[in-house]
Design an enzyme around this catalytic site. Structure first.
Site, PDB file in Angstrom:
ATOM      1  N   ASP A   1       0.815  -1.269   0.044  1.00 19.68           N
ATOM      2  CA  ASP A   1      -0.108  -0.152   0.000  1.00 19.68           C
ATOM      3  C   ASP A   1       0.768   1.161   0.152  1.00 19.68           C
ATOM      4  O   ASP A   1       0.270   2.415   0.570  1.00 19.68           O
ATOM      5  CB  ASP A   1      -1.066  -0.095   1.186  1.00 19.68           C
ATOM      6  CG  ASP A   1      -1.796  -1.135   1.338  1.00 19.68           C
ATOM      7  OD1 ASP A   1      -2.360  -1.706   0.340  1.00 19.68           O
ATOM      8  OD2 ASP A   1      -2.130  -1.788   2.334  1.00 19.68           O
TER       9      ASP A   1
ATOM     10  N   GLN B   1       2.382  -6.065  -2.994  1.00 19.04           N
ATOM     11  CA  GLN B   1       2.777  -6.085  -1.481  1.00 19.04           C
ATOM     12  C   GLN B   1       4.045  -5.027  -1.597  1.00 19.04           C
ATOM     13  O   GLN B   1       4.431  -4.462  -2.323  1.00 19.04           O
ATOM     14  CB  GLN B   1       2.748  -7.341  -1.119  1.00 19.04           C
ATOM     15  CG  GLN B   1       1.585  -8.203  -1.036  1.00 19.04           C
ATOM     16  CD  GLN B   1       1.113  -8.852  -2.039  1.00 19.04           C
ATOM     17  OE1 GLN B   1       1.882  -9.438  -2.781  1.00 19.04           O
ATOM     18  NE2 GLN B   1      -0.050  -8.704  -2.670  1.00 19.04           N
TER      19      GLN B   1
ATOM     20  N   GLY C   1      -3.899  -4.460  -4.245  1.00 20.22           N
ATOM     21  CA  GLY C   1      -5.027  -3.729  -4.685  1.00 20.22           C
ATOM     22  C   GLY C   1      -4.233  -2.307  -5.092  1.00 20.22           C
ATOM     23  O   GLY C   1      -3.773  -1.720  -4.053  1.00 20.22           O
ATOM     24  N   HIS C   2      -4.073  -2.268  -6.228  1.00 18.69           N
ATOM     25  CA  HIS C   2      -3.415  -1.087  -6.858  1.00 18.69           C
ATOM     26  C   HIS C   2      -4.474   0.066  -7.459  1.00 18.69           C
ATOM     27  O   HIS C   2      -5.336  -0.205  -8.255  1.00 18.69           O
ATOM     28  CB  HIS C   2      -2.417  -1.647  -7.884  1.00 18.69           C
ATOM     29  CG  HIS C   2      -1.377  -2.289  -7.523  1.00 18.69           C
ATOM     30  ND1 HIS C   2      -0.431  -2.980  -8.149  1.00 18.69           N
ATOM     31  CD2 HIS C   2      -0.949  -2.594  -6.463  1.00 18.69           C
ATOM     32  CE1 HIS C   2       0.269  -3.799  -7.692  1.00 18.69           C
ATOM     33  NE2 HIS C   2       0.176  -3.438  -6.234  1.00 18.69           N
TER      34      HIS C   2
ATOM     35  N   GLY D   1       1.598   2.935  -2.587  1.00 20.48           N
ATOM     36  CA  GLY D   1       1.239   3.757  -3.888  1.00 20.48           C
ATOM     37  C   GLY D   1       2.051   3.454  -4.775  1.00 20.48           C
ATOM     38  O   GLY D   1       2.010   4.263  -6.064  1.00 20.48           O
ATOM     39  N   LYS D   2       2.197   1.976  -5.003  1.00 21.62           N
ATOM     40  CA  LYS D   2       2.715   1.626  -6.402  1.00 21.62           C
ATOM     41  C   LYS D   2       1.873   1.865  -7.524  1.00 21.62           C
ATOM     42  O   LYS D   2       2.199   1.995  -8.559  1.00 21.62           O
ATOM     43  CB  LYS D   2       3.105   0.110  -6.055  1.00 21.62           C
ATOM     44  CG  LYS D   2       4.185  -0.226  -5.165  1.00 21.62           C
ATOM     45  CD  LYS D   2       4.295  -1.735  -4.963  1.00 21.62           C
ATOM     46  CE  LYS D   2       3.221  -2.582  -4.555  1.00 21.62           C
ATOM     47  NZ  LYS D   2       2.929  -2.350  -3.117  1.00 21.62           N
ATOM     48  N   GLY D   3       0.737   1.762  -7.219  1.00 19.29           N
ATOM     49  CA  GLY D   3      -0.410   1.690  -8.479  1.00 19.29           C
ATOM     50  C   GLY D   3      -0.332   2.966  -9.249  1.00 19.29           C
ATOM     51  O   GLY D   3      -0.188   2.968 -10.532  1.00 19.29           O
TER      52      GLY D   3
ATOM     53  N   GLY E   1       5.417  12.207  -4.736  1.00 16.38           N
ATOM     54  CA  GLY E   1       3.867  12.265  -4.824  1.00 16.38           C
ATOM     55  C   GLY E   1       3.407  13.320  -3.812  1.00 16.38           C
ATOM     56  O   GLY E   1       3.324  13.366  -2.852  1.00 16.38           O
ATOM     57  N   VAL E   2       2.506  14.359  -4.316  1.00 14.46           N
ATOM     58  CA  VAL E   2       1.963  15.348  -3.728  1.00 14.46           C
ATOM     59  C   VAL E   2       0.418  15.395  -3.990  1.00 14.46           C
ATOM     60  O   VAL E   2      -0.206  16.224  -3.489  1.00 14.46           O
ATOM     61  CB  VAL E   2       2.558  16.639  -4.192  1.00 14.46           C
ATOM     62  CG1 VAL E   2       4.061  16.918  -3.670  1.00 14.46           C
ATOM     63  CG2 VAL E   2       2.261  16.893  -5.677  1.00 14.46           C
TER      64      VAL E   2
ATOM     65  N   PRO F   1      -9.420  -0.739   8.118  1.00 14.01           N
ATOM     66  CA  PRO F   1      -8.559   0.437   8.349  1.00 14.01           C
ATOM     67  C   PRO F   1      -7.082  -0.067   8.435  1.00 14.01           C
ATOM     68  O   PRO F   1      -6.763  -1.121   8.996  1.00 14.01           O
ATOM     69  CB  PRO F   1      -8.977   0.980   9.724  1.00 14.01           C
ATOM     70  CG  PRO F   1     -10.037   0.023  10.180  1.00 14.01           C
ATOM     71  CD  PRO F   1     -10.230  -1.314   8.969  1.00 14.01           C
TER      72      PRO F   1
ATOM     73  N   ASN G   1      -4.949 -10.652  -3.706  1.00 13.41           N
ATOM     74  CA  ASN G   1      -4.643  -9.915  -2.538  1.00 13.41           C
ATOM     75  C   ASN G   1      -3.983  -8.370  -2.686  1.00 13.41           C
ATOM     76  O   ASN G   1      -4.147  -7.659  -1.809  1.00 13.41           O
ATOM     77  CB  ASN G   1      -3.670 -10.838  -1.567  1.00 13.41           C
ATOM     78  CG  ASN G   1      -2.325 -11.159  -2.162  1.00 13.41           C
ATOM     79  OD1 ASN G   1      -2.173 -10.938  -3.605  1.00 13.41           O
ATOM     80  ND2 ASN G   1      -1.163 -11.560  -1.665  1.00 13.41           N
TER      81      ASN G   1
ATOM     82  N   THR H   1      -5.701 -11.327   3.488  1.00 16.05           N
ATOM     83  CA  THR H   1      -6.834 -11.044   2.756  1.00 16.05           C
ATOM     84  C   THR H   1      -8.076 -11.914   2.517  1.00 16.05           C
ATOM     85  O   THR H   1      -8.905 -11.622   1.827  1.00 16.05           O
ATOM     86  CB  THR H   1      -6.623 -10.201   1.511  1.00 16.05           C
ATOM     87  OG1 THR H   1      -5.855 -11.397   0.690  1.00 16.05           O
ATOM     88  CG2 THR H   1      -5.454  -9.276   1.726  1.00 16.05           C
TER      89      THR H   1
ATOM     90  N   LEU I   1       3.586  12.600   0.386  1.00 17.44           N
ATOM     91  CA  LEU I   1       4.185  13.431   1.378  1.00 17.44           C
ATOM     92  C   LEU I   1       3.185  14.544   1.530  1.00 17.44           C
ATOM     93  O   LEU I   1       3.347  15.368   2.683  1.00 17.44           O
ATOM     94  CB  LEU I   1       5.454  14.196   0.467  1.00 17.44           C
ATOM     95  CG  LEU I   1       6.368  15.081   1.210  1.00 17.44           C
ATOM     96  CD1 LEU I   1       6.961  14.513   2.311  1.00 17.44           C
ATOM     97  CD2 LEU I   1       7.493  15.811   0.262  1.00 17.44           C
TER      98      LEU I   1
HETATM   99  P1  IMP Z   1      -2.479 -12.727   2.311  1.00 18.20           P
HETATM  100  O1  IMP Z   1      -1.440 -12.407   1.398  1.00 18.20           O
HETATM  101  O2  IMP Z   1      -3.867 -12.718   1.682  1.00 18.20           O
HETATM  102  O3  IMP Z   1      -1.905 -14.337   2.634  1.00 18.20           O
HETATM  103  O4  IMP Z   1      -2.127 -12.021   3.741  1.00 18.20           O
HETATM  104  C1  IMP Z   1      -0.889 -12.155   4.384  1.00 18.20           C
HETATM  105  C2  IMP Z   1      -0.507 -10.587   4.826  1.00 18.20           C
HETATM  106  O5  IMP Z   1      -0.191  -9.690   3.916  1.00 18.20           O
HETATM  107  C3  IMP Z   1      -1.763 -10.019   5.566  1.00 18.20           C
HETATM  108  O6  IMP Z   1      -1.369  -9.219   6.658  1.00 18.20           O
HETATM  109  C4  IMP Z   1      -2.345  -8.917   4.671  1.00 18.20           C
HETATM  110  O7  IMP Z   1      -2.878  -7.842   5.219  1.00 18.20           O
HETATM  111  C5  IMP Z   1      -0.925  -8.547   3.725  1.00 18.20           C
HETATM  112  N1  IMP Z   1      -1.160  -8.151   2.387  1.00 18.20           N
HETATM  113  C6  IMP Z   1      -1.372  -8.919   1.297  1.00 18.20           C
HETATM  114  N2  IMP Z   1      -1.218  -8.295   0.194  1.00 18.20           N
HETATM  115  C7  IMP Z   1      -1.429  -6.949   0.656  1.00 18.20           C
HETATM  116  C8  IMP Z   1      -1.240  -5.989  -0.209  1.00 18.20           C
HETATM  117  O8  IMP Z   1      -1.567  -5.734  -1.196  1.00 18.20           O
HETATM  118  N3  IMP Z   1      -1.230  -4.625   0.746  1.00 18.20           N
HETATM  119  C9  IMP Z   1      -1.105  -4.511   1.915  1.00 18.20           C
HETATM  120  N4  IMP Z   1      -1.020  -5.696   2.564  1.00 18.20           N
HETATM  121  C10 IMP Z   1      -1.238  -6.976   2.035  1.00 18.20           C
END
Ligand code: IMP
Length: 423
Positions: free
Chosen positions: A14, A223, A41-42, A16-18, A412-413, A303, A39, A130, A331
């Site tokens: 998370d 990730q 989310g970009h 901000g790679k997307g 990034g701003v 959250p 898992n 996830t 930032l």
């Molecule tokens: P899993 O990848 O669903 O097995 O989750 C394992 C851990 O990685 C958990 O703490 C998830 O919240 C975290 N996680 C998996 N994918 C992401 C992602 O894209 N962003 C942030 N955390 C992730």
């Protein structure tokens, strides 16, 4: 050096790679995902419209880019079908330029059920996954009983193997709890999206090799380094190599094809799910970062835990991945604070350390050592040049560069494609 670039998250995902990938993608011929699955989310914001991509490479929204889902990715066919449908006409436009590796493993409904049941059984030791079936699918891969996309070429054989895998999963579920699988219902749910996916399945290793050096490749990490199965905060990690190693094993290209490694760093720290996070703020400061930064999971809506920037994490991630350039995101979220603490070391059992310890107990007991930098009050969203930033913001950026020894090339701003400073 070749023109290729790799984008990797250097914290807990998370970062901000997307957005960074989306800004870059239009300049590349190919965008390649190498690990993880739905898992991820970009989030990409184009002309004020927010799109969240999970399995699809972020090049999806650029009409001239060929998107490759590499062999290291685990693919949920139903999630893929839904994601393509959600894109509407852009999804139809994407299909002919989407290649899915024949070596990539399939995430099946049984993997998602096992993910949930196994988490429930862990009680207080939950990872907080996830629940997208990622760990159980990679387990089957390593256990050499998984199903790969290439099997879709022969539907009768595929169905036979799917039945064997589901029967094994059913036995596993019977051993760990009360839940059982409805195998016929799973087949009915799984086969249609698999069929729809089959025309996109390609020998992507050969495909990528044939593109040759004439084509430029953007490798899209998912990730972050601290969630890496080897180098992250094990066992509170995901089940793939999220760093530079995963780029190579998950694509079939070699170290000679890697090019520039861009590490994405959020200007503060966030984490979703369980596990240690030394700079976490469980007070009003953490709440303010969450609200101002919109820190809610792009995949699960959970959250995010928020805290100050941790340069022990960033320095370690730069070293294990050979990062050439840092892209610093969000930032602008730090505006309006008189002071900004930044973690530069930990104290573990009375000893100062500047790296991530391997034992989870050591990290759980780590006390952050902070240096406090001056904050700034100005809104940064209209800044487009480094010198447009207030002096304290420039100092914050320079401090990161000094401590980590890597140049910050992007800042990034704001969330939009154009809200970026390139240096
Ligand atoms: P899993 O990848 O669903 O097995 O989750 C394992 C851990 O990685 C958990 O703490 C998830 O919240 C975290 N996680 C998996 N994918 C992401 C992602 O894209 N962003 C942030 N955390 C992730």
């Amino acid at each position: 050096m070749n023109r290729n670039k790799v984008v990797l998250g250097l914290q807990w995902g998370d970062e901000g790679k997307g957005k960074v990938i989306d800004v870059l993608a239009g300049h590349f011929d190919l965008v390649v995902r190498c690990q993880g699955g739905a898992n991820a989310g970009h989030t990409v914001v184009v002309e004020g419209r927010k799109t969240v991509l999970h399995l699809l490479p972020s090049g999806a929204l650029h009409p001239a880019v060929t998107c490759v889902i590499g062999n290291g990715v685990v693919i949920d066919p139903l999630a893929l079908q839904n994601e393509l449908a959600d894109l509407g006409p852009a999804g139809d436009d994407l299909r002919p330029r989407l290649r899915i590796s024949d070596r990539a493993h399939l995430v099946l409904p049984c993997h998602k059920i096992i993910d949930r049941v196994a988490e429930e059984l862990k009680g207080d030791n939950k990872v907080g996954t996830t629940q997208r079936g990622i760990g159980p699918c990679y387990s089957d891969k390593i256990n050499r009983i998984g199903l790969r996309c290439g099997e879709l070429i022969d539907e009768a054989l595929f169905e036979k193997r799917l039945r064997i895998l589901l029967a094994a999963a059913d036995r596993q579920l019977a051993q760990i709890g009360d839940e059982r699988l409805d195998i016929e219902a799973i087949l009915a749910e799984t086969l249609p999206p698999c069929r729809a996916m089959a025309p996109m399945v390609t020998d992507t290793v050969d495909f990528l090799h044939r593109q040759g050096r004439a084509k430029s490749v953007l490798f899209e990490g998912a990730q972050g380094s601290m969630l890496d199965i080897d180098f992250g905060t094990y066992p509170f990690v995901t089940s793939s190599n999220t760093g530079i190693g995963g780029v190579i094993t998950g694509s079939g290209l070699s170290h000679q094809d890697v090019g520039e490694v861009i590490g994405i760093v959020k200007a503060y720290t966030t984490r979703v799910g369980a596990g240690p996070m030394p700079t976490e703020l469980t007070n009003a400061d953490g709440e303010a970062l969450r609200t101002t930064g919109g820190e809610f999971g792009a995949t699960t809506g959970r959250p995010r835990r928020c805290g100050w920037l941790d340069l022990v994490v960033v320095g370690y991630a730069c070293r294990i991945n050979g990062v050439d350039t840092i892209a610093l995101t969000k930032l602008d979220v730090l505006s309006g604070r008189s002071e900004l603490p930044v973690c530069v070391a930990y104290t573990v059992a009375g000893r100062r350390i500047e790296t991530i310890p391997g034992r989870i107990e050591d990290l759980e007991g780590a006390e952050p050592v902070y240096e406090t930098l001056p904050g700034w009050s100005e809104d940064l969203s209209s800044c487009r040049h480094f010198n447009d930033l207030p002096e304290a913001a420039r100092r914050y950026v320079a401090f990161i560069e000094e401590r980590v020894g890597v140049r910050v090339g992007w800042i990034g701003v704001g969330p939009g494609r154009d809200e970026v400073i390139c240096r």
